[in-house]
Design a protein around this motif. Structure first.
Motif, PDB file in Angstrom:
ATOM      1  N   GLU A  89     136.356  86.096 105.360  1.00 45.67           N
ATOM      2  CA  GLU A  89     134.863  86.655 104.864  1.00 45.67           C
ATOM      3  C   GLU A  89     133.783  86.277 103.528  1.00 45.67           C
ATOM      4  N   ARG A  90     134.531  85.429 102.429  1.00 47.42           N
ATOM      5  CA  ARG A  90     133.805  84.859 101.587  1.00 47.42           C
ATOM      6  C   ARG A  90     132.419  83.888 102.501  1.00 47.42           C
ATOM      7  N   ARG A  93     130.364  85.574 104.250  1.00 51.92           N
ATOM      8  CA  ARG A  93     129.187  85.699 104.158  1.00 51.92           C
ATOM      9  C   ARG A  93     127.505  84.348 103.465  1.00 51.92           C
ATOM     10  N   GLN A  96     125.865  83.291 105.590  1.00 49.51           N
ATOM     11  CA  GLN A  96     124.972  84.569 106.398  1.00 49.51           C
ATOM     12  C   GLN A  96     123.852  84.583 104.942  1.00 49.51           C
ATOM     13  N   GLN A  97     124.190  84.019 103.811  1.00 51.17           N
ATOM     14  CA  GLN A  97     123.136  83.896 102.739  1.00 51.17           C
ATOM     15  C   GLN A  97     122.385  83.121 102.840  1.00 51.17           C
TER      16      GLN A  97
END
Length: 653
Positions: A89-90, A93, A96-97
């Motif tokens: 998940e990190r 994320r 996406q950023q």
């Protein structure tokens, strides 16, 4: 660390944990064991934050990242690789950023996010995700297939891979081996041994628990007890504890009986009244010990077969596979010629997808051979437990209705098919009281598996075909099945990832692989080594296939190396291998020398203990003998690890 201090946990009106205390240290690999319904899943829910304690104190470090296998069936058109990769998940994320920062043209943010992605291992994340997928039994060609294209069991493997992909400090695994074949199970064991975080696992596979855990938490009677050691060590320690508990209880009962005898004799005498009253208070102050209540272990036996044809069946130059909708044949196994004799115990081994279930289904008459002949012995009666056998049960019917229909279909006489007779029979499989009227759809997987076993036993088969029969069985039921199979007079053919069951039941092994069926000369340890070699062979074949014609053309364009260059390259490779293996060989030599010393010392101590000695000297010799034995065991384990490491290095050369 994780701590439970006087924790009480309820599920509805039922107390599943009553004032328990335990500590789990960082990095420990813990096996959580106990009978079905004891509260293992409830404790998992507490650890995962889905339940809260009803009393006491529960603490888990808030900064810890936790991973566990999602229980819902994934429904997505994502590729298998993308689905597993999203488990980090990190990483997802940060990606996406980064996309947002690039869209906004924020140079500082882009630079920082690239650094963060490097820290998160983005450079090899896809390779790691695909390694997990391949390790759990998928073929290289399936890496980019959509998740929805796989069956339920394979999708659950992807959920497991996704959980392993997630960076975590705490990994919770509830029956992770249920959907795995033996080759995937061996790979998972090796992966979990290397896992650096805290692992808590629920499993009914004793060899798996022995391999991956070093601490055992046992739930019984709403109490939680910690034992140092794997499952086998837990069994030893618990047996010793029960013996001591029973001995202490019996001593206490003797003391109480002695005190009560004095009270009964002298309570009426004025001269002894004070002493009698003192003994009454002594009994009242005594902390009563509970007797050891033996659990009602589940046991059953297979009925004696009506006949034992010999041979049971003969397979002659047969091809096995399936016919597609357009009539085209897909051959999985060819040239199969094997005989099955009365009383044989055959374990069917083979890497995932090699055709084990196809072989069993064809023998079970579920599929017809594509070529050749399968000749059955006269009077052959097959009891077949398929992986999907639980789906055959009728959810709206109860066990008694299943047995009534079976008795009618098998032509049982009226006396045998009376309701009370069938109730008694179901009771022998732990379906007692109102359970015989409970809808099968509301039962657990283990209860359904017991019902299927009951129906198979009723038919008095002389050939048992068991395809992964233990997937939903707890340890007690697995042991009952192993004992029943050992006493079975007929023939057993078994496909299972439960190595304890295979070891205890099977005497012969067949290997299914590369389109062939043949005898396997070796034990299960040899087979595990074969699986690792086969996995490496498949990876190399996949890499060669990916290289394809382009690789060939590049090779054709490359100038041929001279003989001198080839010899130089070979010499360099040998030198590099020698440098890599030298420390391992030196350590092996030291271990061999130390083992020789310890063996001599152990032999000397055993000889001394065989002669009359003073008590103090006996105790000293006993302590030294135990220390020698423990060190020998540790050194032998290290010797095996070094040997495997040497083999791996030499195999890479």
């Amino acid at each position: 660390m994780i701590t439970l201090k006087n924790v009480t946990l309820r599920r509805g009106a039922r107390v599943v944990l009553d004032g328990v205390s335990a500590t789990i240290n960082p990095g420990e690999h813990v096996g959580l064991v106990g009978r079905n319904g004891a509260g293992k899943s409830s404790l998992f829910a507490l650890l995962a934050g889905h339940l809260h304690e009803d009393g006491g104190e529960f603490f888990i470090p808030p900064q810890w990242c936790m991973a566990q296998v999602a229980q819902e069936m994934p429904e997505t058109d994502e590729s298998a690789s993308a689905f597993v990769l999203a488990g980090d998940e990190r990483l997802a994320r940060l990606q996406q950023q980064l996309a947002a920062a690039q869209h906004e043209g924020d140079g500082m943010a882009i630079a920082q996010l690239h650094a963060d992605l490097a820290d998160a291992g983005s450079h090899d994340a896809l390779a790691r995700a695909q390694a997990l997928i391949l390790g759990l039994g998928f073929a290289p060609a399936q890496l980019e297939q959509p998740v929805n294209s796989f069956s339920g069991g394979w999708r659950m493997r992807l959920q497991l891979a996704r959980a392993l992909m997630s960076p975590s400090d705490l990994l919770l695994l509830d029956e992770p081996t249920n959907h795995l074949d033996l080759d995937a199970l061996v790979w998972l064991e090796a992966w979990l041994k290397r896992y650096a975080g805290t692992l808590i696992v629920i499993s009914h596979d004793r060899e798996f628990l022995d391999a991956v855990t070093g601490v055992t938490l046992h739930i019984e009677n709403a109490q939680l007890t910690r034992y140092g050691g794997n499952y086998s060590r837990f069994e030893e320690l618990r047996a010793q504890q029960l013996v001591l508990q029973q001995a202490a209880y019996e001593r206490q009962q003797e003391k109480i009986a002695h005190l009560q005898s004095f009270i009964d004799r002298f309570k009426a005498k004025a001269t002894k009244a004070r002493q009698a009253q003192s003994r009454v208070k002594q009994i009242e102050r005594m902390e009563r010990l509970a007797p050891v209540l033996a659990s009602a272990d589940f046991t059953f036996t297979f009925r004696e077969p009506a006949s034992l044809p010999n041979p049971m069946l003969a397979i002659t130059d047969a091809s096995f596979g399936y016919v597609q909708e357009d009539g085209a044949q897909t051959v999985i196994l060819r040239g199969v010629s094997r005989s099955v004799l009365a009383g044989q115990r055959i374990g069917i081994l083979g890497a995932n997808g090699q055709g084990k279930s196809t072989l069993v289904k064809t023998i079970a008459r579920e599929m017809a051979p594509l070529a050749g002949k399968v000749t059955e012995g006269k009077g052959l009666t097959i009891g077949y437990f398929a992986q999907q056998e639980l789906d055959v049960l009728r959810p709206g019917e109860n066990p008694l209705e299943h047995m009534v229909r079976l008795a009618r279909d098998t032509g049982a006489d009226a006396a045998a098919s009376r309701e009370q007779e069938l109730r008694n029979y179901l009771g022998s499989f732990n379906f007692s009281g109102d359970m015989v009227r409970q809808a099968v759809g509301s039962m657990s997987g283990g209860e359904k598996a017991r019902l299927v076993l009951a129906m198979i036993v009723w038919q008095r088969p002389n050939l048992l075909l068991l395809d992964e029969p233990t997937n939903h069985l707890d340890l007690a039921t697995r042991e009952a099945l192993a004992m029943a199979l050992q006493d079975f007079d007929g023939t057993v053919m078994l496909v299972s990832h439960d190595r304890a069951l295979l070891r205890s039941v099977c005497e012969d092994f067949w290997l299914v692989g590369r389109g062939q069926v043949g005898p396997f000369d070796g034990d299960l340890d040899d087979y595990q080594r074969y699986l690792l070699e086969e996995s490496r062979r498949l990876r190399e074949a996949a890499r060669a296939a990916e290289a394809g014609p382009a690789g060939d053309s590049a090779a054709e364009r490359a100038p041929a190396a001279s003989g001198r260059e080839q010899r130089k390259a070979s010499a360099q490779a040998r030198q590099q291998l020698a440098e890599k293996t030298r420390p391992l060989r030196r350590e092996l030599e030291k271990i061999d020398a130390r083992l020789a010393q310890l063996s001599a010392e152990k032999e000397e101590l055993e000889q001394r203990l065989a002669t009359p000695l003073p008590p103090a000297e006996i105790a000293d010799c006993g302590r030294r003998l135990k220390a020698c034995s423990d060190e020998i065991e540790q050194l032998e384990e290290r010797w095996l690890e070094l040997g495997e490491a040497l083999e791996a290095l030499q195999g890479q050369a």
